[in-house]
Design an enzyme around this catalytic site. Sequence first.
Site, PDB file in Angstrom:
ATOM      1  N   TYR A   1       0.842  -1.195   0.000  1.00 48.42           N
ATOM      2  CA  TYR A   1       0.000   0.000   0.000  1.00 48.42           C
ATOM      3  C   TYR A   1       0.888   1.261   0.000  1.00 48.42           C
ATOM      4  O   TYR A   1       0.464   2.323  -0.414  1.00 48.42           O
ATOM      5  CB  TYR A   1      -0.865   0.049   1.273  1.00 48.42           C
ATOM      6  CG  TYR A   1      -2.080  -0.846   1.312  1.00 48.42           C
ATOM      7  CD1 TYR A   1      -2.272  -1.893   0.408  1.00 48.42           C
ATOM      8  CD2 TYR A   1      -3.055  -0.644   2.287  1.00 48.42           C
ATOM      9  CE1 TYR A   1      -3.407  -2.712   0.492  1.00 48.42           C
ATOM     10  CE2 TYR A   1      -4.191  -1.450   2.369  1.00 48.42           C
ATOM     11  CZ  TYR A   1      -4.360  -2.481   1.475  1.00 48.42           C
ATOM     12  OH  TYR A   1      -5.475  -3.272   1.566  1.00 48.42           O
TER      13      TYR A   1
ATOM     14  N   ASN B   1       0.247   1.027   9.010  1.00 50.56           N
ATOM     15  CA  ASN B   1       0.433   2.480   9.176  1.00 50.56           C
ATOM     16  C   ASN B   1      -0.097   3.245   7.974  1.00 50.56           C
ATOM     17  O   ASN B   1      -0.724   4.295   8.110  1.00 50.56           O
ATOM     18  CB  ASN B   1       1.920   2.796   9.354  1.00 50.56           C
ATOM     19  CG  ASN B   1       2.450   2.367  10.704  1.00 50.56           C
ATOM     20  OD1 ASN B   1       2.625   3.172  11.594  1.00 50.56           O
ATOM     21  ND2 ASN B   1       2.688   1.080  10.881  1.00 50.56           N
TER      22      ASN B   1
ATOM     23  N   GLU C   1      10.871  -8.417   4.532  1.00 54.42           N
ATOM     24  CA  GLU C   1      10.181  -9.595   3.979  1.00 54.42           C
ATOM     25  C   GLU C   1      11.194 -10.663   3.581  1.00 54.42           C
ATOM     26  O   GLU C   1      10.925 -11.858   3.654  1.00 54.42           O
ATOM     27  CB  GLU C   1       9.338  -9.190   2.771  1.00 54.42           C
ATOM     28  CG  GLU C   1       8.309  -8.150   3.147  1.00 54.42           C
ATOM     29  CD  GLU C   1       6.919  -8.426   2.636  1.00 54.42           C
ATOM     30  OE1 GLU C   1       6.815  -9.072   1.597  1.00 54.42           O
ATOM     31  OE2 GLU C   1       5.953  -7.995   3.300  1.00 54.42           O
TER      32      GLU C   1
ATOM     33  N   THR D   1       4.664  -1.420   9.835  1.00 53.54           N
ATOM     34  CA  THR D   1       4.535  -2.748  10.446  1.00 53.54           C
ATOM     35  C   THR D   1       5.834  -3.553  10.433  1.00 53.54           C
ATOM     36  O   THR D   1       6.098  -4.336  11.340  1.00 53.54           O
ATOM     37  CB  THR D   1       3.490  -3.568   9.662  1.00 53.54           C
ATOM     38  OG1 THR D   1       3.743  -3.397   8.258  1.00 53.54           O
ATOM     39  CG2 THR D   1       2.090  -3.150   9.995  1.00 53.54           C
ATOM     40  N   HIS D   2       6.620  -3.379   9.372  1.00 49.09           N
ATOM     41  CA  HIS D   2       7.791  -4.247   9.174  1.00 49.09           C
ATOM     42  C   HIS D   2       9.013  -3.844   9.999  1.00 49.09           C
ATOM     43  O   HIS D   2       9.912  -4.651  10.207  1.00 49.09           O
ATOM     44  CB  HIS D   2       8.201  -4.214   7.700  1.00 49.09           C
ATOM     45  CG  HIS D   2       7.244  -4.896   6.782  1.00 49.09           C
ATOM     46  ND1 HIS D   2       5.920  -4.543   6.695  1.00 49.09           N
ATOM     47  CD2 HIS D   2       7.432  -5.904   5.897  1.00 49.09           C
ATOM     48  CE1 HIS D   2       5.325  -5.311   5.793  1.00 49.09           C
ATOM     49  NE2 HIS D   2       6.224  -6.139   5.290  1.00 49.09           N
TER      50      HIS D   2
END
Length: 263
Positions: A44, A76, A152, A184-185
């Site tokens: 996103y 976020n 990731e 988030t990551h």
Amino acid sequence: MSRADRPIGVFDSGMGGLTVIHALRQLVPQEELVYLGDTARLPYGSKSHHTIERYTLQMGELLQRHDPKLIVIACNTASAHGLPALQAVSPCPVIGVIEPGAEAAAAVPGPVGVIGTLATVGSRAYETAILRRDPSKIIHSAACPLLVPLAEEGWFDDPVTDTICRRYLDLLPPEVKTVVLGCTHYPTLLPSLERCRPGTLWIDSGRVTAKAVDRLLQGTLGYRTASARGELRVQLTDASSRLKEVGSRFLEEALGEVEVVDI
Ligand code: DGL
């Protein structure tokens, strides 16, 4: 079923929001959780306001199938662009990660740094929320688009990650001693971030959001009445070959059964 016994719905653009699930499972383990990751449309962070808002509304609608007592936007980027729109139509309360992160940042003296995706930083949502609490706060923001793919890939302890983290963190002036992890990551990259900027106070927006959820449950929403550990149901909009590996990394435990849902 009483409202307190209904699940909490959590959604993210992909698997990164499992870091928020991890924090919730530690803080309120008895709660039933439904996690929805929009893996078909990730990321996103590089998309426009209109698209992120539309996706956020769709994810909120999908979560309504589970009749949640609360929706947490773990992403976020979706919190920055889609929270007001979802709050306006949702039958249950909705919270995002920006307000809890901003509250924690505003409470610390001195200038604050915010790192996040291009769309989160571009929205100035953290600045707005921090300045609402402390209008005199000096805030420096830096978009760090390469950090999501590194997380990731699982390159947590890698010189390449250190180099890229250093390059981004050097965009923040040296007097910044508090940095909001506005994505988030990023909590998974903490060892590398810390190596690049030792002694920094890192605000994990996911972890402070779990605390905000706990406060809401203590109030009108209510805790689940059963004391056994609540079930975690994971739904994704696409199942790639690496989802178990990537998901377990963010959840910090083995990812069990995953269901695929159509958007
Ligand atoms: N979940 C997103 C966030 O916290 C990061 C990944 C994406 O760009 O979709 O901003």
